[in-house]
Design a protein around this motif. Structure first.
Motif, PDB file in Angstrom:
ATOM      1  N   ILE A 166      88.366  76.177 104.177  1.00 26.39           N
ATOM      2  CA  ILE A 166      89.461  76.017 102.501  1.00 26.39           C
ATOM      3  C   ILE A 166      88.990  74.519 101.808  1.00 26.39           C
ATOM      4  CG2 ILE A 166      91.824  75.454 102.443  1.00 26.39           C
ATOM      5  CD1 ILE A 166      92.594  77.196 104.170  1.00 26.39           C
ATOM      6  N   LYS A 167      88.659  73.300 102.721  1.00 25.75           N
ATOM      7  CA  LYS A 167      88.186  71.959 102.356  1.00 25.75           C
ATOM      8  C   LYS A 167      86.777  72.385 101.815  1.00 25.75           C
ATOM      9  CE  LYS A 167      88.555  70.045 106.401  1.00 25.75           C
ATOM     10  NZ  LYS A 167      88.701  69.177 107.291  1.00 25.75           N
ATOM     11  N   ILE A 168      85.829  72.642 101.859  1.00 24.02           N
ATOM     12  CA  ILE A 168      84.609  72.770 100.937  1.00 24.02           C
ATOM     13  C   ILE A 168      85.323  73.810 100.424  1.00 24.02           C
ATOM     14  CG2 ILE A 168      82.178  73.810 101.454  1.00 24.02           C
ATOM     15  CD1 ILE A 168      83.012  72.680 104.254  1.00 24.02           C
ATOM     16  N   THR A 169      85.670  74.843  99.942  1.00 25.39           N
ATOM     17  CA  THR A 169      85.875  75.962  98.855  1.00 25.39           C
ATOM     18  C   THR A 169      86.658  74.425  97.788  1.00 25.39           C
ATOM     19  OG1 THR A 169      85.895  77.946  99.812  1.00 25.39           O
ATOM     20  CG2 THR A 169      87.423  77.396  98.035  1.00 25.39           C
ATOM     21  N   ALA A 170      88.056  74.025  98.189  1.00 23.36           N
ATOM     22  CA  ALA A 170      88.348  73.001  97.019  1.00 23.36           C
ATOM     23  C   ALA A 170      87.344  71.500  97.057  1.00 23.36           C
ATOM     24  CB  ALA A 170      89.333  72.061  98.508  1.00 23.36           C
ATOM     25  N   ILE A 171      86.149  71.799  97.389  1.00 23.17           N
ATOM     26  CA  ILE A 171      85.319  70.503  97.313  1.00 23.17           C
ATOM     27  C   ILE A 171      84.676  71.003  96.103  1.00 23.17           C
ATOM     28  CG2 ILE A 171      83.508  68.896  97.922  1.00 23.17           C
ATOM     29  CD1 ILE A 171      85.129  68.205 100.177  1.00 23.17           C
ATOM     30  N   VAL A 172      83.781  72.477  96.556  1.00 22.80           N
ATOM     31  CA  VAL A 172      82.389  72.957  95.593  1.00 22.80           C
ATOM     32  C   VAL A 172      83.627  73.018  94.474  1.00 22.80           C
ATOM     33  CG1 VAL A 172      81.550  74.914  95.245  1.00 22.80           C
ATOM     34  CG2 VAL A 172      81.301  73.881  97.300  1.00 22.80           C
ATOM     35  N   ALA A 173      84.792  73.509  94.292  1.00 23.87           N
ATOM     36  CA  ALA A 173      85.713  74.467  92.898  1.00 23.87           C
ATOM     37  C   ALA A 173      86.133  72.927  91.725  1.00 23.87           C
ATOM     38  CB  ALA A 173      86.635  74.463  93.316  1.00 23.87           C
ATOM     39  N   PHE A 174      85.754  71.669  93.354  1.00 23.00           N
ATOM     40  CA  PHE A 174      86.441  70.319  92.266  1.00 23.00           C
ATOM     41  C   PHE A 174      84.938  69.762  92.009  1.00 23.00           C
ATOM     42  CE2 PHE A 174      85.128  65.664  92.395  1.00 23.00           C
ATOM     43  CZ  PHE A 174      86.574  65.641  90.959  1.00 23.00           C
ATOM     44  N   LEU A 175      83.717  69.963  92.591  1.00 17.88           N
ATOM     45  CA  LEU A 175      82.194  69.879  91.628  1.00 17.88           C
ATOM     46  C   LEU A 175      81.656  70.578  90.697  1.00 17.88           C
ATOM     47  CD1 LEU A 175      80.367  69.852  95.694  1.00 17.88           C
ATOM     48  CD2 LEU A 175      81.097  67.463  93.889  1.00 17.88           C
ATOM     49  N   THR A 176      82.692  72.187  90.678  1.00 11.91           N
ATOM     50  CA  THR A 176      82.030  72.667  89.132  1.00 11.91           C
ATOM     51  C   THR A 176      82.556  71.924  87.807  1.00 11.91           C
ATOM     52  OG1 THR A 176      81.608  74.789  91.079  1.00 11.91           O
ATOM     53  CG2 THR A 176      81.895  75.567  88.904  1.00 11.91           C
ATOM     54  N   LEU A 177      84.344  72.230  88.441  1.00 15.55           N
ATOM     55  CA  LEU A 177      84.738  71.406  86.859  1.00 15.55           C
ATOM     56  C   LEU A 177      84.443  70.765  86.640  1.00 15.55           C
ATOM     57  CD1 LEU A 177      88.033  73.346  88.376  1.00 15.55           C
ATOM     58  CD2 LEU A 177      86.597  74.249  86.553  1.00 15.55           C
ATOM     59  N   GLY A 178      83.940  69.726  87.443  1.00 14.28           N
ATOM     60  CA  GLY A 178      83.078  68.348  87.277  1.00 14.28           C
ATOM     61  C   GLY A 178      81.713  68.220  86.569  1.00 14.28           C
ATOM     62  N   VAL A 179      81.511  69.034  87.273  1.00 12.60           N
ATOM     63  CA  VAL A 179      80.178  69.485  86.208  1.00 12.60           C
ATOM     64  C   VAL A 179      80.484  69.641  84.406  1.00 12.60           C
ATOM     65  CG1 VAL A 179      77.531  70.768  86.139  1.00 12.60           C
ATOM     66  CG2 VAL A 179      78.192  69.563  88.072  1.00 12.60           C
ATOM     67  N   LEU A 180      81.122  70.942  84.232  1.00 14.52           N
ATOM     68  CA  LEU A 180      81.770  71.872  83.548  1.00 14.52           C
ATOM     69  C   LEU A 180      82.823  70.575  82.286  1.00 14.52           C
ATOM     70  CD1 LEU A 180      83.173  74.937  85.017  1.00 14.52           C
ATOM     71  CD2 LEU A 180      80.642  74.836  83.426  1.00 14.52           C
ATOM     72  N   GLY A 181      83.114  69.399  82.994  1.00 14.98           N
ATOM     73  CA  GLY A 181      84.020  68.491  82.342  1.00 14.98           C
ATOM     74  C   GLY A 181      82.566  67.288  81.288  1.00 14.98           C
ATOM     75  N   VAL A 182      81.862  67.172  82.723  1.00 19.00           N
ATOM     76  CA  VAL A 182      80.962  65.996  82.448  1.00 19.00           C
ATOM     77  C   VAL A 182      79.754  66.211  80.810  1.00 19.00           C
ATOM     78  CG1 VAL A 182      78.660  65.100  82.839  1.00 19.00           C
ATOM     79  CG2 VAL A 182      80.961  64.758  84.814  1.00 19.00           C
ATOM     80  N   THR A 183      79.583  67.806  81.364  1.00 24.67           N
ATOM     81  CA  THR A 183      78.991  67.752  79.853  1.00 24.67           C
ATOM     82  C   THR A 183      79.177  69.122  79.238  1.00 24.67           C
ATOM     83  OG1 THR A 183      79.453  70.577  81.350  1.00 24.67           O
ATOM     84  CG2 THR A 183      77.430  69.218  81.903  1.00 24.67           C
ATOM     85  N   GLY A 184      80.327  68.259  78.730  1.00 28.64           N
ATOM     86  CA  GLY A 184      81.565  69.760  77.704  1.00 28.64           C
ATOM     87  C   GLY A 184      81.688  70.369  77.638  1.00 28.64           C
ATOM     88  N   VAL A 185      81.270  71.353  78.828  1.00 31.63           N
ATOM     89  CA  VAL A 185      81.571  72.993  78.603  1.00 31.63           C
ATOM     90  C   VAL A 185      83.275  72.827  78.691  1.00 31.63           C
ATOM     91  CG1 VAL A 185      81.466  74.542  79.669  1.00 31.63           C
ATOM     92  CG2 VAL A 185      79.767  73.763  79.319  1.00 31.63           C
ATOM     93  N   ILE A 186      83.799  71.963  79.696  1.00 31.86           N
ATOM     94  CA  ILE A 186      85.484  71.769  79.450  1.00 31.86           C
ATOM     95  C   ILE A 186      85.909  70.411  78.546  1.00 31.86           C
ATOM     96  CG2 ILE A 186      87.131  72.069  80.954  1.00 31.86           C
ATOM     97  CD1 ILE A 186      86.366  73.370  83.109  1.00 31.86           C
ATOM     98  N   GLY A 187      86.493  70.612  77.724  1.00 31.98           N
ATOM     99  CA  GLY A 187      87.047  69.328  77.402  1.00 31.98           C
ATOM    100  C   GLY A 187      85.976  68.706  76.691  1.00 31.98           C
ATOM    101  N   HIS A 188      86.616  67.161  76.452  1.00 28.21           N
ATOM    102  CA  HIS A 188      85.636  66.272  75.603  1.00 28.21           C
ATOM    103  C   HIS A 188      84.379  65.594  76.659  1.00 28.21           C
ATOM    104  CE1 HIS A 188      83.845  63.899  72.925  1.00 28.21           C
ATOM    105  NE2 HIS A 188      83.714  62.847  72.968  1.00 28.21           N
TER     106      HIS A 188
END
Length: 472
Positions: A166-188
């Motif tokens: 569960i913890k690792i799944t949460a971290i992987v999900a965070f990493l995925t969302l974070g990369v999408l945020g940094v690249t501008g796919v989500i938000g600015h």
């Protein structure tokens, strides 16, 4: 210091002995999950606040040091698997006093950690179910995980496997969302504004980096649990070697990756980074619904996972100590492949520490916290010293045991030892850190004195038994 007591300082055989119910998948998750706790999800915000974006460098440096320490420990544990792990290695290579000091220091450190985790988990549950006092939840959690550890070790392994998943799944999900945020796919896409603005990459200079380095080092604590658990796996030598090889770099990716994404997406001086933790702050920035509640659940799971793992590690360490004559022999009894009296003793100490936190939070409990705050650094010094001696001896006597080898031996071993000494020296620059050093010094000195006394008494008894006319 050498010793002639107990050939190779091996653990004395117990009848019956510990079971071997852990599989490779259990060990891999124990290695990953044991070190991923609430400190990463919430506590890392304090490191960001003092080091700024430079927290990335702090976690890189700490990760490299931990990688060296675990490589040394993996080398010794693959050659001589034992439930006492570094305590057994210290006894074998340095002397019984070192085995006693490291083993009981670790036991106290883990017991205090259990108390902190149980108290924090109780507080989270009380925030949801206000009608039930926090201390009731603490009692429930302590009783549940004590009972879990009294059963077959495979049950502990399964709990940790799913907790860690569960913890690792949460971290992987965070990493995925974070990369999408940094690249501008989500938000600015923020670009490098948060990394270079607001005071620059190191807003508080070198002092801030040093201050952030210490919590980064302590955040990696817990990896040693895999070498303790390996003794109860179906193939200890192979399993510990595989777990050590893969765990460190995976955890480094989790820690360094999440810190890098956090300080890229959110300004380091955002008050929510400390108040809510970097995970919640980033997820709220990305407009992820239910972020705060989701991370609170993950933090609770992380705390419960750490409690479970720490009770296990503490019980196996005390079992190892008593089987080697370094503690009360009564605790060595094994029933159903489980050292149940050792489990009960470890849970009892953890619960006593919980009570101390409620009754004497600013005296006894504060001293316990301070005395164990730098215990991991002391243990790392013993690991380095033991590995220096063991490597040379095993190369002469049985080089086939070296299935895991320390890189660039002995140079990187000495570098790791020097780095730990430097960290201890850096702690003298802060009043709070000096308090931890003094408290730890008292505890280590007391345990070392008891260990030397025990070693001399054992040696004197053995010498007397060998005198002419005496029966051993």
């Amino acid at each position: 210091m050498s010793t002639t007591t107990a050939p190779e300082a091996a653990e004395a055989p117990a009848a019956p002995q510990l079971s071997h119910g852990l599989k490779q998948r259990h060990l891999s998750m124990i290695a990953l999950g044991g070190v991923i706790g609430a400190g990463l999800f919430v506590g890392s915000g304090a490191g960001i606040a003092v080091a700024g974006p430079g927290i990335i460098l702090a976690f890189v440096a700490a990760g490299l040091l931990v990688m060296l320490i675990m490589r040394m420990l993996g080398e010794m544990s693959a050659a001589h698997p034992a439930s006492g792990s570094f305590s057994v290695h210290a006894e074998r290579e340095i002397g019984p006093w070192a085995g006693l000091t490291t083993g009981w220091l670790y036991w106290v450190m883990i017991g205090v950690a259990v108390a902190v985790e149980a108290t924090a988990a109780g507080a989270i549950m009380h925030s949801w179910v206000t009608g039930v006092p926090a201390f009731v939840w603490v009692g429930i959690f302590m009783a549940f995980f004590c009972a879990t550890n009294l059963t077959a070790v495979k049950n502990f392994g399964e709990f940790e496997f799913w907790f860690a998943a569960i913890k690792i799944t949460a971290i992987v999900a965070f990493l995925t969302l974070g990369v999408l945020g940094v690249t501008g796919v989500i938000g600015h896409a923020p670009g490098t504004a948060n990394l270079t603005g607001r005071g620059g990459f190191l807003p508080h200079g070198g002092d801030g980096l040093i201050t952030g380095l210490l919590p980064a080092v302590f955040a990696y604590g817990g990896l040693e649990a895999v070498t303790i658990a390996a003794a109860e796996s179906d193939d200890p030598r192979r399993n510990v070697a595989n777990a050590v090889r893969t765990a460190v770099w995976r955890i480094a990716i989790f820690y360094i990756g999440t810190m890098a994404l956090a300080v890229t997406l959110v300004p380091w001086d955002d008050p929510d980074v400390v108040a809510l933790g970097p995970y919640v702050t980033v997820l709220q920035l990305l407009n992820v619904p239910g972020a705060a509640l989701a991370m609170k659940i993950v933090v609770l799971i992380a705390l419960l996972s750490a409690m479970n793992a720490n009770i296990y590690s503490a019980s196996r360490m005390v079992y190892s100590l008593v089987t080697r004559g370094l503690g009360p022999r009564a605790l060595a009894k094994v029933t159903g492949g489980v050292p149940r009296l050792s489990v009960l003793a470890s849970c009892g100490f953890g619960f006593a520490a919980v009570l101390a936190g409620y009754i004497w939070p600013d005296t006894i409990f504060l001293w316990l916290l301070n005395s164990t705050g730098v215990a991991i650094l002391v243990l790392w010094l013993f690991i380095g010293a033991a590995q220096l001696r063991m490597r040379r001896r095993v190369e002469r006597e049985n080089p086939d045991l070296l299935t895991v080898r320390m890189w660039a031996f002995p140079y990187l071993t000495w570098l790791a030892i020097a780095a730990v000494v430097a960290l201890l020296a850096l702690m003298t620059t802060s009043a709070d850190n000096r308090a931890q050093l003094y408290a730890a010094g008292v505890l280590v000195t007391a345990l070392g004195a008891v260990g030397l006394w025990h070693q001399r008494c054992t040696a004197a008894t053995a010498a007397t038994a060998q005198e002419p006319g005496r029966t051993p």
